[in-house]
Structure formats: C-alpha cells, structure tokens
Design an enzyme around this catalytic site. Sequence first.
Site, PDB file in Angstrom:
ATOM      1  N   GLU A  97      18.212  75.022 124.617  1.00  0.00           N
ATOM      2  CA  GLU A  97      17.710  74.845 125.992  1.00  0.00           C
ATOM      3  C   GLU A  97      17.404  76.250 126.498  1.00  0.00           C
ATOM      4  O   GLU A  97      18.315  77.002 126.830  1.00  0.00           O
ATOM      5  CB  GLU A  97      18.781  74.209 126.889  1.00  0.00           C
ATOM      6  CG  GLU A  97      19.627  73.112 126.238  1.00  0.00           C
ATOM      7  CD  GLU A  97      18.875  71.820 126.040  1.00  0.00           C
ATOM      8  OE1 GLU A  97      17.815  71.659 126.679  1.00  0.00           O
ATOM      9  OE2 GLU A  97      19.320  70.995 125.237  1.00  0.00           O
ATOM     10  N   CYS A 110      16.777  77.918 135.254  1.00  0.00           N
ATOM     11  CA  CYS A 110      15.754  77.786 134.201  1.00  0.00           C
ATOM     12  C   CYS A 110      14.584  76.940 134.681  1.00  0.00           C
ATOM     13  O   CYS A 110      13.450  77.144 134.272  1.00  0.00           O
ATOM     14  CB  CYS A 110      16.374  77.182 132.950  1.00  0.00           C
ATOM     15  SG  CYS A 110      17.207  75.614 133.263  1.00  0.00           S
TER      16      CYS A 110
END
Length: 496
Positions: free
Chosen positions: A233, A267
């Site tokens: 990720e 993110c």
Amino acid sequence: MARPRSRSSPPATGRKIVDLPQSSTADLDRAFETARRAQREWAKTPVRERVSILRRFHDLVLSEQDAILDIVQLESGKSRVHAFDEVGDVAVNARYYAGVAEKLLAPRTPRGVLPMLTRVEVRNRPKGVVAVISPWNYPLALAASDALPALVAGNAVIARPDNQTALTALWAIDTAERAGLPKGLWQGVLGRGSVIGGEVIARADYVDYTGSSATGRTIARQAGERLIGCSLELGGKNPLLVLADADVPAAARIAVRACFASAGQLCESIERIYVHDAVYERFVGEFVNRTRALRLGTALDYSYEIGSLTFPRQIDTVAAHVDDAVAQGATVLTGGRARPDLGPYFYEPTILEGVRPGMTVYREETFGPVVSVYRVHSDDEAVDQANDSAYGLNASVWSRNTARAREVAARIEAGSVNVNEGFIAAWGSVAAPSGGLGISGGGRRHGPEGLLKYIDTQTIAVQRALPIAPLPGMSEALWAKTMTLYFGVMKALRQK
Ligand code: NAD
C-alpha cells in the site's frame, strides 16, 4: 550491554515522550517463535470465537477513545478531528470483518472434474505469521485495521510500527488482549525499518506493508527472494476534478478536508486539483477562503482543524517543494510558510497556482499540506491531466450529474475514485477493496480481498467409484474418444 533506544518526540513541542527499546535479532527470534506457537492453537479456535474478540475490541476502541486519541495526537501531532478518523476506521473494519469472516473462511465445494464421482472441497488455511509493517501517519488505523483480518483468518501478527508512533500500536495490541486475544498472537517489535525491516521479512510468512513507493520496491524484492506474498500500500499524487456543472461550494468545502487531513500526511489526500474554466474563479476563490479560515494549533480536544507535521523531514520536504515551485514561477494563493510560533513542524495549508512540469511538486508526492490548482477546458483534458502520473491511488470527481461523473471516474487510473466526495466515501466503504494502481502498489485492503490475502487455499479432491483413467481393458484411444464426447456434452449443457 545497554539496549539501543530510540527517542520519541511529540511533534507539537519537539520534547521527548519516551525512550523506546529497539528489538535485537534475538528479540525477533523470540517474538516469532512465540507467535508461531500461539498461532497453531489459534488456528484451531472456531472462527465464531475469534469474531467475538473483534467485536469486543470494537467496543473498547470506541469506549476508550479519549485515551487513544490523546496518544495518537501526542505521537503524530495531528488534530483530534483527524485522530478520530482513525478510531472510526478501526471500528468499521472490526465490525465488517467480524460480520463476514465466518462466511469468507467457510470451506467451499465446487464441482469436481467428473460430477458425482469427484467431490472437491476447498479449505482456507492461514498463512502463519504475518508481518504488518506500518508508517507513522495514520498509526492506529494502519497498524490495527490491517491486523484484524489477518488475526480473524487464524494468523498471528508481528507488528513493526514506526518508532515515531509505536505507543499507538502497542496500545492497540494491549486493547486486543483485554478484548480476549490470546497473548503472543499479536506482538510489536520496534526498530527502524532500514535496520530491522529485512530481519522481520526474513522470518515472516507474509508481509503487509504500508509506506512509500521507494521502500515498497525494497520490500517486494525481499519478499520475492523468499517467495512469500506481500501486499503493498504505497504513495499517491491524487487528483480532484471539478467539472463545469459541479456544486462549487460543496466541492470547495470537501476539497479542504481532502487536501489537508492530517496536515496532508495522508496517502489518499488530494495534491492536484483540475478545475473547468467555467467555474475556475468561483472554485478557487471559495477554496482559498476556506483554507485561510482553518485553525492551526495543538490541543487534546477538537478546537483546531489542523495540527502539526510529524517530524523535521516532513517540514523540510514541504518547504523544498513550495520553494522550488515559487523559484520557478508558481504563485502561492495562500499559505507557503512555516509557523514556528505554533510549534517546530507547523506549516500553513498551501495552495499553489501556475505549477508546471519540471517543478518538483508537479509529479512528486509532497505528503504535506500543499495542493496545486490547474485550469482545464474540457472533461477530456481533466482526465488526461489526472492520468499524467505514475501513481494511481485515489481520485475525486465533482459534478451535479452523477452519471457523467461516474463515466469520467471510470476513465481515471486510480484504485478508488470518489464522486462528490474527497476520499472518505471510498475509504470508509470497507466492504469494497481499497488499494492502488501503478507505483501506488497493487495491494488491497478492505472487502473480501483484505482478508483473503492472508490465507492460502487447499483443494482436497476425493474420487469415488471410478478412477479417472480407462476402465480395465479399455484402450487409451477409446478413453480419449469417450472423454471428447463427454467434454462436448458438458459444453452443450452449458456446464461450467
Ligand atoms: P517510508 O517508506 O520512508 O517509511 C514507511 C515505513 O516503512 C516507516 O515506518 C519506515 O520505518 C519503514 N521502512 C523504511 N525502510 C524499510 C525497510 N527497508 N524495510 C521495512 N520497513 C522500512 O515512507 P514515509 O515517507 O515515512 O511514509 C509516507 C509514505 O507512505 C507516503 O508515500 C504515503 O503515501 C505512504 N502511505 C501509503 C498508504 C496507503 O495506504 N497506500 C498509507 C499511508 C502512507
């Protein structure tokens, strides 16, 4: 010999919170050994029992939220508003996986090669010991929400949280044990990623990694060398598109949340905004005004919207990106300066205009409170610009016509696209997978995918009555003919 220690400092003041002992290789050996022993017993525990622990964990996180909100704020510097997003994230993941685990983990019985004669069962087996290597920016969500599906699937978890936010992860482990999780199943090991990361991966059966794309490559190499799976990720440079028919005030209001959550250290946060010429002035005016009105500060309550950046490297990167853009001709519409009067790592939410290729901020992830706005003249131009990035994590599209927005969304190269929201509609819908395309990593969390990555399947096929071979005395040629006939019949009957 004294054990090496790492100093953890609260971003708001820069003063020390705690000295953290750093794990040695002997500590790692011990942690993995204990985890393996605990996992063997845990795998025999009925899924229903594992699920009940997740439900108690959910309740404890919500009822003890004041304690963990304080810890998250102290370690990360973020505002309470954004720390609460983490509590919510853990609660919805615990609830979701508690609700679906039994069904996802139940054995399946697909059709065998010779129906009636071949009985097939597919069982799910936990991987064993999963390493969850997590960063500092969403320390509760990223440590706990990925561990929960691994645990409920029958694995043990060795967490390697970032030193900066280790207390948050340790609180989550302690809370899970108070919810009934057997000791040793979820343990924390501490150390800098570059020092113990490889050692953790060398002992794990699977790696769940969240962090930058650059480090993701190292993790993938190390996991590949051992032929174990990994879920990556990674970073993002996420676009938001304001189409000509957008609800401009709503777009501006949500853009502020989507750009500056956790002071941009998210993110999924938006770093590029493409606005149709027809609404450009209106959107930018409103977006700048709302951004200027944000309250910056530190307090262990909800009185400020934006907190501090987390450590010196973060403020250095943010200042470098802004200074480089300005030196090359970009304009600062608001922000653009550090606020040492508030704390050592505060930086004002910043909006840039006139950013061009060649400026660092054009392509590179800032991971801070900086967003660039661009004028576009059509949906096609907005989509082309949005896709002009090696990242593909999250995106947002604004239009009053949701059919049109969904069509635009489908053309954007990103793992999640939010229509008339910034990131939370997709992120918070935990029954749907979340993850990236391109250098944002191919890992998936949430949804069935977020649990199934932690198991291996085992197919057990039982052949009854007749073996799959010519009958005694039957030639191979006749066997081939018989089987050809059988394949034709199966297709004619539309059997899968
Ligand atoms: P980073 O890659 O430098 O560090 C992330 C974590 O990895 C840290 O805890 C670090 O200690 C550890 N690490 C570093 N080298 C390692 C190694 N060789 N082995 C094992 N671990 C190692 O990234 P960063 O700049 O500190 O974190 C921010 C990045 O993380 C941003 O790019 C952000 O977009 C990304 N991120 C992605 C997601 C997501 O879900 N996609 C979520 C949060 C953050």
